[in-house]
Design an enzyme around this catalytic site. Structure first.
Site, PDB file in Angstrom:
ATOM      1  N   ASP A 125      24.046 -42.393 -35.602  1.00  0.00           N
ATOM      2  CA  ASP A 125      24.123 -43.534 -36.393  1.00  0.00           C
ATOM      3  C   ASP A 125      25.251 -44.078 -36.807  1.00  0.00           C
ATOM      4  O   ASP A 125      25.434 -45.309 -36.889  1.00  0.00           O
ATOM      5  CB  ASP A 125      23.233 -43.092 -37.818  1.00  0.00           C
ATOM      6  CG  ASP A 125      21.961 -43.116 -37.483  1.00  0.00           C
ATOM      7  OD1 ASP A 125      21.289 -43.495 -36.741  1.00  0.00           O
ATOM      8  OD2 ASP A 125      21.278 -42.618 -38.239  1.00  0.00           O
ATOM      9  N   SER A 181      16.141 -32.427 -42.350  1.00  0.00           N
ATOM     10  CA  SER A 181      16.467 -33.705 -42.693  1.00  0.00           C
ATOM     11  C   SER A 181      15.157 -34.662 -42.497  1.00  0.00           C
ATOM     12  O   SER A 181      14.894 -34.382 -41.178  1.00  0.00           O
ATOM     13  CB  SER A 181      17.770 -33.992 -42.352  1.00  0.00           C
ATOM     14  OG  SER A 181      18.136 -34.345 -40.846  1.00  0.00           O
TER      15      SER A 181
END
Length: 417
Positions: A125, A181
């Site tokens: 990301d 997560s």
């Protein structure tokens, strides 16, 4: 805040980005928080705004990007049959450019010269956010705390973050931290890290948010039809209850609902991150899986064989560029233009059955169909004047295609004696 450098922070309201918000203020920034609504499940955006302001943000932008996300990103993936490494439908990858684009627009509006995010220094990301930002406005710089030595030395683990939050009156949800997560948007939900870092540990049954376990799905199949124009879904019809959806966002959310009910769209894979690290991810992409199956089937009816063969290369390139963060690159523009050419006559309808994790194609039709029942039939010679296919011609066709095979194998036999 006069005189302070402005920084637009991609803010989720969680522990990490709340700590980053206060840390940036400590570093002398005027922090403007930005939270993108790309379809996260059960997100309370009013609470996100309130928390950001309490933590010291000078402004908070809550942007609803769902319609844009579906029309300009998700539907591009459908046209491309996008799939990274043959399995991953790119749910997180597709969301990053739409988020980054709006973050840059806010920075330009506010006169901010800095952006920030909570992406880790080992993941994809950080690359996606920053390549997009640099492509859209090279004058804006990005400060990534999880790559800053000072930040990393100060926060070596979750306990350090919690201690800092307590010291600075940052509200932390009193819930037990999950052992993995989660990243979610309307296209997919992904699960990684924690217990999932062991590739032999199976995902928890209660972990999934968008899909039921296929074993618990209804015992009766549900039949739907999806209609396309120029490769884009324009209508969904449920043959069982008569429901019809035509608006892009509403249509896609409805497909998520249908597919989720039948346990469609789950995968568990080990993939290769752009930064060179292998990672294990568990994904659920219910509506996206239905659309991919339907779209690929319709292409088989409408697209010329050689065009389809060339498109396979374009869709691989589209997937790679999207995954690696090159959405706003010139090579992506070229790839999308090529894909668009192939979709000019991808129109018609596909009939599907949904049942316990499976999507089965029942039939397809198109006004641009290249299929001829007469030509394909084993019982009818020729195929009509338009085709004039004579079976005896196949003998010459086979002989010509065999020339190089005969030459190659004759040489092999000579040298292998």
């Amino acid at each position: 805040m006069a005189g302070k450098p402005k920084c637009v922070l991609a803010y989720s309201g969680g522990l990490d980005t709340s700590v980053i918000l206060v840390w940036l203020i400590e570093k002398g920034f005027d922090v403007i928080c930005y939270c993108a609504n790309v379809g996260q499940l059960k997100e309370d955006f009013d609470k996100v705004r309130e928390k950001a302001l309490k933590c010291g943000a000078s402004k908070v932008y809550i942007e609803d990007l769902r319609e844009e996300f579906v029309k300009d990103y998700v539907f591009w993936a459908v046209k491309a049959n996008a799939q990274y490494e043959g399995r991953y439908l790119l749910g997180t990858s597709l969301a990053r450019p739409v988020i980054a684009k709006r973050q840059v627009e806010i920075a330009q509006k506010e006169g901010a010269k800095w952006l920030s995010h909570g992406a880790t220094g080992k993941g994809n990301d950080q690359v996606r956010f920053e390549l997009c930002a640099q492509a859209l406005d090279a004058a804006i710089q990005t400060l990534a705390p999880w790559r800053e030595t000072e930040f990393i030395e100060r926060f070596k683990g979750r306990q350090d973050l919690l201690d800092y939050a307590a010291a600075h009156n940052i509200q932390v949800e009193a819930t037990k931290k999950a052992s993995y997560s989660v990243d979610e948007n309307l296209y997919h939900t992904s699960y990684e890290s924690g217990m999932l870092e062991d590739p032999m540990v199976p995902p928890l049954k209660e972990m999934f948010k968008m899909t039921v376990d296929p074993e618990d799905a209804p015992d009766k199949a549900e039949k739907v039809r999806i209609d396309f124009e120029e490769g884009v879904p324009v209508k969904v019809t449920n043959h069982d209850d008569g429901t019809v959806k035509t608006e892009p966002l509403e249509l896609f959310l409805y497909l998520n609902e249908l597919a989720g009910k039948h346990g469609v769209g789950r995968i568990d894979i080990v993939e290769n991150r752009f930064v060179g690290i292998k990672s294990r991810g568990v994904y659920e992409t219910p509506g996206g899986q239905i659309l991919r199956v339907a779209h690929m089937d319709l292409e088989g009816l409408c697209v010329d064989r050689e065009v389809l063969r060339l498109k396979e290369g374009h869709q691989l390139e589209f997937s790679r560029l999207c995954y690696n963060g090159f959405w706003f690159a010139p090579e992506m523009e070229l790839t999308k233009a090529s894909i668009d050419f192939t979709q000019r006559r991808v129109a018609g309808g596909v009939e599907l059955s949904l049942y316990k994790g499976n999507v089965t194609v029942l039939g397809r039709e198109s006004p641009y169909s290249l299929y001829s029942a007469d030509l394909a039939s084993m019982e009818i010679e020729g195929g009509g004047a338009a085709f004039d296919y004579v079976p005896m011609d196949a003998q010459g066709f086979i002989r010509i295609n065999a020339v190089r095979l005969r030459a190659y194998n004759a040489l092999e036999r000579t040298f292998n004696k």
